[in-house]
Scaffold this motif. Structure first.
Motif, PDB file in Angstrom:
ATOM      1  N   ASP A 600       0.861  -1.177   0.000  1.00 43.94           N
ATOM      2  CA  ASP A 600       0.000   0.000   0.000  1.00 43.94           C
ATOM      3  C   ASP A 600       0.901   1.232   0.000  1.00 43.94           C
ATOM      4  OD1 ASP A 600      -1.734   2.082   0.383  1.00 43.94           O
ATOM      5  OD2 ASP A 600      -2.688   1.251   2.182  1.00 43.94           O
ATOM      6  N   PRO A 601       0.882   2.044  -1.073  1.00 47.44           N
ATOM      7  CA  PRO A 601       1.782   3.209  -1.121  1.00 47.44           C
ATOM      8  C   PRO A 601       1.524   4.206   0.003  1.00 47.44           C
ATOM      9  CG  PRO A 601       0.181   3.281  -2.915  1.00 47.44           C
ATOM     10  CD  PRO A 601       0.070   1.929  -2.298  1.00 47.44           C
ATOM     11  N   ALA A 602       0.319   4.190   0.570  1.00 44.73           N
ATOM     12  CA  ALA A 602       0.010   5.138   1.642  1.00 44.73           C
ATOM     13  C   ALA A 602       0.696   4.766   2.949  1.00 44.73           C
ATOM     14  CB  ALA A 602      -1.497   5.211   1.852  1.00 44.73           C
ATOM     15  N   THR A 603       0.990   3.487   3.150  1.00 42.67           N
ATOM     16  CA  THR A 603       1.579   3.052   4.412  1.00 42.67           C
ATOM     17  C   THR A 603       2.978   2.463   4.258  1.00 42.67           C
ATOM     18  OG1 THR A 603       0.521   0.876   4.171  1.00 42.67           O
ATOM     19  CG2 THR A 603      -0.689   2.579   5.390  1.00 42.67           C
ATOM     20  N   SER A 604       3.402   2.189   3.020  1.00 42.40           N
ATOM     21  CA  SER A 604       4.703   1.553   2.818  1.00 42.40           C
ATOM     22  C   SER A 604       5.838   2.492   3.199  1.00 42.40           C
ATOM     23  CB  SER A 604       4.863   1.145   1.351  1.00 42.40           C
ATOM     24  OG  SER A 604       6.165   0.635   1.117  1.00 42.40           O
ATOM     25  N   ILE A 605       6.889   1.932   3.781  1.00 38.56           N
ATOM     26  CA  ILE A 605       8.064   2.726   4.132  1.00 38.56           C
ATOM     27  C   ILE A 605       8.957   2.949   2.917  1.00 38.56           C
ATOM     28  CG2 ILE A 605       8.041   1.881   6.498  1.00 38.56           C
ATOM     29  CD1 ILE A 605      10.392   0.035   5.720  1.00 38.56           C
ATOM     30  N   TYR A 606       8.629   2.299   1.789  1.00 37.48           N
ATOM     31  CA  TYR A 606       9.484   2.370   0.606  1.00 37.48           C
ATOM     32  C   TYR A 606       8.999   3.424  -0.380  1.00 37.48           C
ATOM     33  CZ  TYR A 606      11.399  -2.094   2.154  1.00 37.48           C
ATOM     34  OH  TYR A 606      12.010  -3.079   2.877  1.00 37.48           O
ATOM     35  N   ASN A 607       9.947   4.050  -1.064  1.00 35.26           N
ATOM     36  CA  ASN A 607       9.645   4.874  -2.227  1.00 35.26           C
ATOM     37  C   ASN A 607       9.844   4.012  -3.463  1.00 35.26           C
ATOM     38  OD1 ASN A 607       9.367   6.790  -4.250  1.00 35.26           O
ATOM     39  ND2 ASN A 607      11.495   7.463  -4.068  1.00 35.26           N
ATOM     40  N   LEU A 608       8.756   3.613  -4.104  1.00 36.96           N
ATOM     41  CA  LEU A 608       8.811   2.750  -5.284  1.00 36.96           C
ATOM     42  C   LEU A 608       8.095   3.423  -6.453  1.00 36.96           C
ATOM     43  CD1 LEU A 608       8.092  -0.702  -3.608  1.00 36.96           C
ATOM     44  CD2 LEU A 608      10.303   0.232  -4.297  1.00 36.96           C
ATOM     45  N   ARG A 609       8.282   4.713  -6.576  1.00 37.42           N
ATOM     46  CA  ARG A 609       7.626   5.463  -7.645  1.00 37.42           C
ATOM     47  C   ARG A 609       8.666   6.346  -8.341  1.00 37.42           C
ATOM     48  NH1 ARG A 609       2.299   5.846  -7.809  1.00 37.42           N
ATOM     49  NH2 ARG A 609       2.057   5.635  -5.541  1.00 37.42           N
ATOM     50  N   THR A 610       8.698   6.290  -9.669  1.00 36.48           N
ATOM     51  CA  THR A 610       9.602   7.149 -10.431  1.00 36.48           C
ATOM     52  C   THR A 610       8.782   8.168 -11.212  1.00 36.48           C
ATOM     53  OG1 THR A 610       9.611   5.712 -12.391  1.00 36.48           O
ATOM     54  CG2 THR A 610      11.252   5.266 -10.686  1.00 36.48           C
ATOM     55  N   PRO A 611       9.215   9.427 -11.262  1.00 33.55           N
ATOM     56  CA  PRO A 611       8.480  10.455 -12.000  1.00 33.55           C
ATOM     57  C   PRO A 611       8.850  10.429 -13.485  1.00 33.55           C
ATOM     58  CG  PRO A 611      10.380  11.420 -10.935  1.00 33.55           C
ATOM     59  CD  PRO A 611      10.367   9.967 -10.531  1.00 33.55           C
ATOM     60  N   ASP A 612       8.245  11.329 -14.256  1.00 33.72           N
ATOM     61  CA  ASP A 612       8.650  11.514 -15.650  1.00 33.72           C
ATOM     62  C   ASP A 612      10.142  11.850 -15.694  1.00 33.72           C
ATOM     63  OD1 ASP A 612       6.138  11.320 -17.248  1.00 33.72           O
ATOM     64  OD2 ASP A 612       5.516  12.953 -15.932  1.00 33.72           O
ATOM     65  N   TYR A 613      10.802  11.303 -16.713  1.00 34.33           N
ATOM     66  CA  TYR A 613      12.252  11.459 -16.828  1.00 34.33           C
ATOM     67  C   TYR A 613      12.569  12.011 -18.212  1.00 34.33           C
ATOM     68  CZ  TYR A 613      17.160   9.947 -17.293  1.00 34.33           C
ATOM     69  OH  TYR A 613      18.511   9.879 -17.507  1.00 34.33           O
ATOM     70  N   PHE A 614      13.236  13.176 -18.257  1.00 32.78           N
ATOM     71  CA  PHE A 614      13.572  13.836 -19.515  1.00 32.78           C
ATOM     72  C   PHE A 614      15.089  14.018 -19.605  1.00 32.78           C
ATOM     73  CE2 PHE A 614       9.295  15.246 -18.421  1.00 32.78           C
ATOM     74  CZ  PHE A 614       8.603  15.078 -19.612  1.00 32.78           C
ATOM     75  N   VAL A 615      15.628  13.707 -20.769  1.00 34.08           N
ATOM     76  CA  VAL A 615      17.047  13.928 -21.030  1.00 34.08           C
ATOM     77  C   VAL A 615      17.169  14.720 -22.327  1.00 34.08           C
ATOM     78  CG1 VAL A 615      19.289  12.868 -21.471  1.00 34.08           C
ATOM     79  CG2 VAL A 615      17.729  11.813 -19.854  1.00 34.08           C
ATOM     80  N   HIS A 616      17.941  15.806 -22.308  1.00 29.80           N
ATOM     81  CA  HIS A 616      18.063  16.705 -23.448  1.00 29.80           C
ATOM     82  C   HIS A 616      19.426  16.534 -24.121  1.00 29.80           C
ATOM     83  CE1 HIS A 616      14.505  19.232 -22.277  1.00 29.80           C
ATOM     84  NE2 HIS A 616      14.767  18.633 -21.120  1.00 29.80           N
ATOM     85  N   HIS A 617      19.442  16.692 -25.450  1.00 30.19           N
ATOM     86  CA  HIS A 617      20.665  16.569 -26.236  1.00 30.19           C
ATOM     87  C   HIS A 617      20.761  17.744 -27.205  1.00 30.19           C
ATOM     88  CE1 HIS A 617      20.323  12.448 -24.729  1.00 30.19           C
ATOM     89  NE2 HIS A 617      19.145  12.373 -25.328  1.00 30.19           N
ATOM     90  N   LEU A 618      21.972  18.213 -27.449  1.00 30.49           N
ATOM     91  CA  LEU A 618      22.200  19.343 -28.344  1.00 30.49           C
ATOM     92  C   LEU A 618      23.387  19.024 -29.247  1.00 30.49           C
ATOM     93  CD1 LEU A 618      21.507  22.326 -29.095  1.00 30.49           C
ATOM     94  CD2 LEU A 618      23.200  23.013 -27.371  1.00 30.49           C
ATOM     95  N   SER A 619      23.256  19.291 -30.564  1.00 32.65           N
ATOM     96  CA  SER A 619      24.356  19.013 -31.479  1.00 32.65           C
ATOM     97  C   SER A 619      24.309  19.948 -32.676  1.00 32.65           C
ATOM     98  CB  SER A 619      24.321  17.557 -31.959  1.00 32.65           C
ATOM     99  OG  SER A 619      23.156  17.315 -32.720  1.00 32.65           O
ATOM    100  N   THR A 620      25.462  20.120 -33.305  1.00 32.12           N
ATOM    101  CA  THR A 620      25.607  20.875 -34.547  1.00 32.12           C
ATOM    102  C   THR A 620      26.426  20.033 -35.520  1.00 32.12           C
ATOM    103  OG1 THR A 620      25.539  23.001 -33.394  1.00 32.12           O
ATOM    104  CG2 THR A 620      26.484  22.983 -35.603  1.00 32.12           C
ATOM    105  N   GLN A 621      25.973  19.983 -36.769  1.00 32.46           N
ATOM    106  CA  GLN A 621      26.627  19.133 -37.762  1.00 32.46           C
ATOM    107  C   GLN A 621      26.941  19.942 -39.017  1.00 32.46           C
ATOM    108  OE1 GLN A 621      24.588  15.952 -40.340  1.00 32.46           O
ATOM    109  NE2 GLN A 621      25.519  14.744 -38.700  1.00 32.46           N
ATOM    110  N   TYR A 622      28.120  19.686 -39.569  1.00 37.10           N
ATOM    111  CA  TYR A 622      28.498  20.276 -40.851  1.00 37.10           C
ATOM    112  C   TYR A 622      28.810  19.149 -41.818  1.00 37.10           C
ATOM    113  CZ  TYR A 622      31.010  22.774 -44.500  1.00 37.10           C
ATOM    114  OH  TYR A 622      31.413  23.267 -45.718  1.00 37.10           O
ATOM    115  N   ALA A 623      28.171  19.170 -42.993  1.00 35.93           N
ATOM    116  CA  ALA A 623      28.398  18.150 -44.020  1.00 35.93           C
ATOM    117  C   ALA A 623      29.080  18.798 -45.211  1.00 35.93           C
ATOM    118  CB  ALA A 623      27.075  17.514 -44.437  1.00 35.93           C
TER     119      ALA A 623
END
Length: 677
Positions: A600-623
């Motif tokens: 029961d998440p309301a009474t459990s001593i454990y945190n077993l929940r992960t939120p939304d996870y975002f990872v950002h990437h940035l790049s520039t390319q010359y051909a």
């Protein structure tokens, strides 16, 4: 070791309890952080291809392809060495002579263990793999059938791998610890005549516990352990393609062919590994086997309708394949698909197909082996403070709450063929649509795609580690545990001694079924001196059903940790001449572990929940002219993976669930340069 202790056990400090407690402190050494999570790897690759026209045999062309690859990898690790000094050993300091730890566990030659000394050591494993693949073929026109072509080739591939790392030999450690003291005060092996190369183990000391071992003794008890693996595959194939006949909507095209594949695998562990002489490692038998398969197949592409009201086009594709394995017999698979374009802004598509896969050679023939796991892997060790399910299941085994496993956990691994491994089959249904609405002039181009899929795998081949089997079995519900449902069928505990035995092999999952919808939106428009490209893709999997054995209940794992319901990726690119700039985002939706563990998440001593996870990437390319350079940063904001409470069910790195869609490397800059010539 503590040089400040000058009374009692001089030079020694008790840690964490017992009669010699002076301080309770962390025993995690800082050097343990220097271990490989992502293996460093170096790859060299050489590829060549060419062709020669014969001007005969239907304007035939002889061609070849050749590739040679070398891969070198390694992993830095730490390893704990436990030395068992027998009661009465002259290697034990006088002020520890009274100590008795327990009975012999294979290192003290039947005598009780007086002192067990632990030391932390460097350990690096290496792997080298040489792979080569060569193809020779001929393709051209079939003069006997107008507009038909042929392609016939033979290929051969070979992979030679070597894996090596220092390993402690139980036989040498046992002989080395059994010593006598000479008149000159030095130690020598008691059975030196039978083992002329034997070197006496060092006496228990501060330096030993600190990892400072004599180099010659360390080299004697831990030689480099080397295993080799060779895989070979030869393929002969022929194919023909061309038009069959003409319908009002166009020509029906076809492809037919046949293929024969023969492969063999030979994995040769070291002699010490085969004999089970590696300390805290299981034995490994030779893995050797071969298989061969014949296949015939055909495919057609038929335009059924064209240029009609509500049917600008309607195309049918259909394929059939007959497969006959030496190992698993024969089966037929097929796929049929339709693509319908009622208007120029809408396309509807759908397909249904089946597949058949015999288990791979390693899955079939992995050598049967037995070994022992650390006794600390018994989930019932001091289970009084653990998860509710573990407490109930350990109590059901008749164990007290302060139970401590004194014996190693026996692990038995069987080859898949020996364990009755069956071939894998699946079915795949997909239905989708693509919309390309006409936008006003200057507004750009927009495309939206939606695809529904329903994939069912039966007898899917999987390997569960002994550690995972134990963890998941004892974390299961008491009903599943007592009825031996799922992985608990593979666990046995001796009612008298409490000793554990785990049996594992490549096994078949009874059912693995996934239903979901993929969404994709793409927008392109000319803005300023260049073009803007936007792309968004989202995958929604509300149904991820799995059961291990046929009699088990189906469990929907969607939304559980490791199995997100939703995930996606988005990127924005701006192209201007030879330049491209890109911003990308990867997304993993929220997950939870309460349902799986029935907490029961309301009474459990454990945190077993992960939120939304975002990872950002940035790049520039010359051909440029024949070359491309890309500079960028992955995980631009150095986002850490979400954390959960450590528990018995989920594998974690630190406190982050170990899953491939999480980034554990952190912010990483990169430069890629490629040149074609």
């Amino acid at each position: 070791p503590n040089a400040a202790v000058t009374q009692g056990l001089v030079g020694w400090e008790g840690v964490g309890g017992g009669n010699n407690t002076i301080d309770v402190r962390d025993t995690f050494h800082d050097s343990m952080l220097n271990q490989s999570l992502i293996s460093p790897v170096t790859i060299g690759n050489l590829y060549a291809e060419g062709g020669y026209r014969l001007n005969r045999l239907g304007d035939a062309e002889l061609y070849f392809e050749s590739m040679v690859t070398r891969r070198e990898s390694y992993q830095n690790a730490k390893r704990q060495l436990a030395l068992d000094y027998a009661v009465g050993s002259p290697l034990i300091p006088a002020n520890l002579a009274w100590s008795v730890v327990g009975r012999d566990e294979g290192m003290s030659k039947g005598k009780d263990v007086g002192v067990r000394a632990f030391t932390l050591l460097e350990n690096r494993a290496h792997q080298d793999v040489d792979f080569q693949r060569h193809i020779v073929g001929m393709k051209g026109d079939l003069n006997v059938l107008p507009e038909w072509r042929y392609d016939v080739y033979v290929s051969h591939a070979r992979s030679d791998g070597e894996y090596r790392q220092p390993q402690f030999l139980k036989s040498r450690l046992s002989e080395s610890l059994d010593v006598i003291k000479g008149a000159d005060g030095t130690y020598r092996c008691r059975e030196l005549a039978a083992n002329p190369g034997c070197l006496a183990a060092p006496a228990l000391s501060t330096d030993l516990v600190a990892g400072k071992l004599p180099a010659d003794w360390f080299a004697y008890v831990s030689p480099m352990d080397v295993g080799v693996t060779t895989f070979k595959e030869t393929v002969a194939a022929v194919g023909f393609d061309g038009p069959l006949f003409t319908l009002p909507a166009g020509r029906v095209m076809a492809f037919v062919g046949a293929e024969h594949r023969r492969s063999s695998l030979n994995d040769l562990p070291s002699e010490a590994s085969q004999k089970g002489d590696l300390l805290n490692y299981s034995s490994a038998a030779v893995t050797q086997g071969s298989d061969a398969v014949w296949e015939v197949f055909g495919e057609i592409d038929a335009p059924l309708l064209a240029d009609l009201p509500f049917a600008q086009s309607l195309n049918l594709t259909a394929s059939y394949r007959f497969t006959d394995y030496d190992s698993y017999g024969s089966d037929s698979t097929y796929k049929i698909g339709l693509v319908w374009q009622p208007t120029d802004w809408m396309t509807v598509r759908g397909s249904y197909g089946t597949s058949y896969r015999a288990p791979a050679l390693f899955e079939q023939f992995v050598g049967a082996s037995s070994g022992f796991l650390n006794s600390t892997l018994d989930p019932c060790n001091s289970y009084g403070s653990k998860d509710a399910n573990i407490r109930a299941n350990c109590a059901a085994d008749g164990l007290p709450t302060d139970w401590s496993q004194k014996s190693s956990v026996k692990s038995i691994t069987l080859g898949g063929a020996e364990a009755g491994l069956a071939a894998e089959t699946s079915s795949n249904l997909t239905i989708g649509a693509v919309l390309r609405p006409a936008l006003p002039a200057g507004w750009g181009d927009l495309a939206l795609a939606v695809d529904y899929y329903d994939i069912t795998v039966k007898n899917g081949v999987s390997l569960a580690s002994s550690e995972n089997i134990l963890r998941e079995c004892y974390a299961s519900t008491p009903e599943e545990f007592t009825k031996k449902i799922g992985l608990c069928r593979l666990v046995e505990r001796d009612k008298n001694s409490g000793n554990l035995t785990v049996t594992t092999s490549y096994l078949n999952l009874a059912t693995d079924r996934v239903k979901g919808v993929d969404y994709n939106v793409r927008y392109v428009n000319d803005i300023g001196p260049g073009a803007l490209l936007l792309n968004l893709s989202v995958s929604h999997q509300p149904s991820q059903l799995r059961k291990v054995f046929a009699s088990d209940p189906l469990v929907n794992q969607a939304g559980f940790i490791y199995s997100p319901k939703v995930s996606g990726a988005a990127d924005a690119s701006y192209v201007m001449g030879d330049w491209r700039m890109r911003w990308g985002v990867d997304w993993v939706g929220p997950m939870e572990g309460y349902t799986r563990l029935k907490f029961d998440p309301a009474t459990s001593i454990y945190n077993l929940r992960t939120p939304d996870y975002f990872v950002h990437h940035l790049s520039t390319q010359y051909a440029g002219d024949g070359w491309t350079a890309t500079v960028g940063v992955r995980n631009l904001f150095n986002t850490n993976p979400p954390e959960i409470s450590a528990n018995s069910l989920y594998s974690v790195v630190g406190n982050s669930p170990l899953m491939s869609s999480y980034d554990f490397a952190g912010r990483t800059a990169f430069i890629n340069v490629s040149r074609t010539f």
